[in-house]
Design a protein around this motif. Structure first.
Motif, PDB file in Angstrom:
ATOM      1  N   SER A 111       0.829  -1.209   0.000  1.00 10.37           N
ATOM      2  CA  SER A 111       0.000   0.000   0.000  1.00 10.37           C
ATOM      3  C   SER A 111       0.860   1.255   0.000  1.00 10.37           C
ATOM      4  CB  SER A 111      -0.923  -0.006   1.221  1.00 10.37           C
ATOM      5  OG  SER A 111      -1.880  -1.038   1.131  1.00 10.37           O
ATOM      6  N   ALA A 112       1.944   1.241   0.797  1.00 10.81           N
ATOM      7  CA  ALA A 112       2.811   2.417   0.876  1.00 10.81           C
ATOM      8  C   ALA A 112       3.445   2.744  -0.468  1.00 10.81           C
ATOM      9  CB  ALA A 112       3.896   2.183   1.926  1.00 10.81           C
ATOM     10  N   VAL A 138       7.995   3.263   6.231  1.00 12.17           N
ATOM     11  CA  VAL A 138       6.970   2.278   6.610  1.00 12.17           C
ATOM     12  C   VAL A 138       7.461   0.873   6.288  1.00 12.17           C
ATOM     13  CG1 VAL A 138       4.669   1.396   6.041  1.00 12.17           C
ATOM     14  CG2 VAL A 138       5.001   3.833   6.474  1.00 12.17           C
ATOM     15  N   GLY A 139       8.029   0.693   5.088  1.00  9.40           N
ATOM     16  CA  GLY A 139       8.546  -0.629   4.720  1.00  9.40           C
ATOM     17  C   GLY A 139       9.614  -1.110   5.689  1.00  9.40           C
ATOM     18  N   GLY A 160       3.250  -3.238  -4.946  1.00  6.50           N
ATOM     19  CA  GLY A 160       2.731  -1.879  -4.917  1.00  6.50           C
ATOM     20  C   GLY A 160       3.095  -1.096  -6.163  1.00  6.50           C
ATOM     21  N   LEU A 161       4.338  -1.269  -6.621  1.00  4.57           N
ATOM     22  CA  LEU A 161       4.759  -0.580  -7.842  1.00  4.57           C
ATOM     23  C   LEU A 161       3.958  -1.070  -9.041  1.00  4.57           C
ATOM     24  CD1 LEU A 161       6.679   1.377  -9.246  1.00  4.57           C
ATOM     25  CD2 LEU A 161       8.342  -0.492  -9.422  1.00  4.57           C
ATOM     26  N   ALA A 162       3.727  -2.376  -9.109  1.00  2.00           N
ATOM     27  CA  ALA A 162       2.925  -2.915 -10.216  1.00  2.00           C
ATOM     28  C   ALA A 162       1.512  -2.346 -10.191  1.00  2.00           C
ATOM     29  CB  ALA A 162       2.887  -4.438 -10.126  1.00  2.00           C
ATOM     30  N   ALA A 163       0.924  -2.232  -8.995  1.00  2.00           N
ATOM     31  CA  ALA A 163      -0.426  -1.670  -8.887  1.00  2.00           C
ATOM     32  C   ALA A 163      -0.454  -0.223  -9.352  1.00  2.00           C
ATOM     33  CB  ALA A 163      -0.916  -1.764  -7.441  1.00  2.00           C
TER      34      ALA A 163
END
Length: 466
Positions: A111-112, A138-139, A160-163
């Motif tokens: 999400s971050a 956060v990671g 997250g990057l793919a999203a």
């Protein structure tokens, strides 16, 4: 040594690390990111700035989370079902709350990164870098608090990057069009605004601001808009027009007629043309003016009436009218769906001859220059001087009816009657006595024939300095 062992050793090293000053900060940051709360707060902060680019950044970031979170938490974790790390070596003060769900991939990190990458696609580095730093923190906090192995976090970051990249398929990234500067800049641009005549439609507060910024400018404030624009153009070296796309389009028509440069002040509800030029705020416009940087852009026409963005007929005028009322509240695509459904309820396709071909047209979109995105109501353009009309039509197909038309408008499916082509001009011969046409949000009736045409590079406009 296999990857799992490397991952375990990396986790142990982080568990043994003592980062002074962060023992309490990182667990709190990790907790703040539970269920995306941290990112909803950041998105709200970006939205309340009032800058369109930051509102788009917040929206894209949240769309990224909406894609990443279920993909990782519902699909990814159930496929891999990796156990959480043993936290014997993690100091108790760091341990926040170890979830019961599987460990791989990290949902917090997905999400971050989805949010940060979405913001980076729309915002400048001044905004994107702090958000990216917060996402990285956060990671790291997920490992530091014992919730995840480093490999979980890396996999979450990739997810997250793919999203975030997938959001580009749903909603193209907004970017200024490439504009070719004139061979010269405006000579002797006066920073005080001497030679500028300003016409603002419906925003007295902005007019007061401009009087402070351009004390040497003249203001046309009384009378109907068309009268004010004509008086202003007759006395101006530079015509400054403040309002939405309809007002700016009227100003462009007068500037084109008098062959004077146009300064666009984006103070309306929707400002697609100014955004295409890279001008999102009044400050951007004033900086463009003071730089003296001019470009020439195409102007479309429908029966001689100029338009800067697009025109259309069929249900398009009604869709535009309804969508503009809903877009701020619902967003572009939900507003398009609702407005299309409502427009179709009580209408029939328009019978017309389009460049010599008989058609029954549900919706026709005619863009001033080529739009980058697919579909019947696209939004972004790569160039403003290509001499092209971007034509997109949804024709009635036998057996499909209104449900098929609705699906064609939303999906741009060729099988459902959607067509797209480029033209220098377009001739429409409707079967009715008058054809309702929309141009830059303004709606009027036109007697046949209805001719769409172009003024290639006809309008001089101020643009931000390269």
């Amino acid at each position: 040594m296999d990857l799992a062992e490397i991952d375990h050793r990396a986790f142990d090293r982080v568990a043994a690390a003592k980062l002074r000053g962060l023992e309490s900060v990182l667990p709190r940051l990790s907790a703040a990111a539970d269920h995306g709360k941290l990112w909803y707060l950041v998105a709200a902060g970006l939205a309340v700035t009032g800058r369109p680019s930051l509102r788009r950044a917040a929206t894209r970031g949240l769309i990224g989370i909406a894609l990443a979170s279920p993909t990782v938490n519902i699909v990814g974790k159930q496929i891999f079902r990796r156990r959480r790390p043993l936290i014997d070596n993690v100091p108790v003060v760091r341990v926040h709350r170890i979830p019961r769900s599987p460990s791989f991939p990290s949902g917090h990190t997905a999400s971050a990164v989805a949010f940060a990458a979405g913001v980076a696609m729309e915002a400048t580095g001044r905004t994107a870098l702090p958000v990216a730093g917060l996402a990285a923190a956060v990671g790291f906090s997920r490992v530091y608090t014992g919730a995840h192995y480093p490999g979980d976090v890396l996999a979450g970051a990739a997810s997250g990057l793919a999203a975030a990249l997938v959001t580009r398929l749903i909603w193209p990234v907004s970017a200024p069009a490439e504009v070719v500067p004139l061979e010269r800049s405006v000579e002797s641009v006066d920073p005080s605004g001497d030679g500028v005549v300003v016409v603002v439609n419906g925003d007295d507060g902005i007019e007061e601001q401009l009087r402070g910024e351009l004390p040497g400018a003249r203001f046309e404030s009384s009378g109907e808009l068309e009268e004010r624009l004509e008086r202003a153009a007759g006395a101006a070296k530079v015509l400054a027009v403040g309002g939405g796309d309809g007002t700016v389009g009227a100003g462009a028509a007068v500037a084109l007629k008098h062959d004077i440069p146009l300064l666009v002040l984006p103070v309306g509800t929707l400002n697609h043309f100014s955004r295409t030029l890279g001008i999102e705020t009044v400050s951007d416009a004033l900086n463009a003016y003071r730089s003296g940087n001019l470009s020439r852009v195409d102007v479309g026409t429908v029966n001689g009436v100029p338009f800067l963005n697009n025109a259309g007929f069929g249900i398009y005028p009604e869709v535009v009218r309804r969508r503009e009322k809903l877009e701020r509240r619902l967003g572009k695509w939900p507003a398009l769906a609702v407005s299309t459904l409502r427009a179709l309820r009580h209408t029939s396709p328009v019978s017309a001859t389009v460049d010599g071909h008989s058609r029954r047209v549900w919706l026709a979109f005619v863009g001033n220059c080529t739009y980058r995105s697919h579909g019947t109501v696209p939004t972004t353009r790569a160039h403003m001087d290509d001499g092209i009309l971007d034509v997109r039509v949804v024709s009635a197909r036998r057996g499909l009816g209104k449900p098929g038309a609705f699906a064609a408008v939303l999906t741009g499916s060729h099988r459902l009657g959607y067509e797209k082509w480029a033209a220098r001009s377009l001739n429409i011969e409707p079967s009715a006595d008058r054809l309702l046409v929309s141009h830059d949000g303004e709606i009027s009736g036109s007697a046949p024939p209805v001719v769409f045409d172009k003024h290639p590079k006809g309008l001089a406009v101020f643009v931000p300095a390269p």
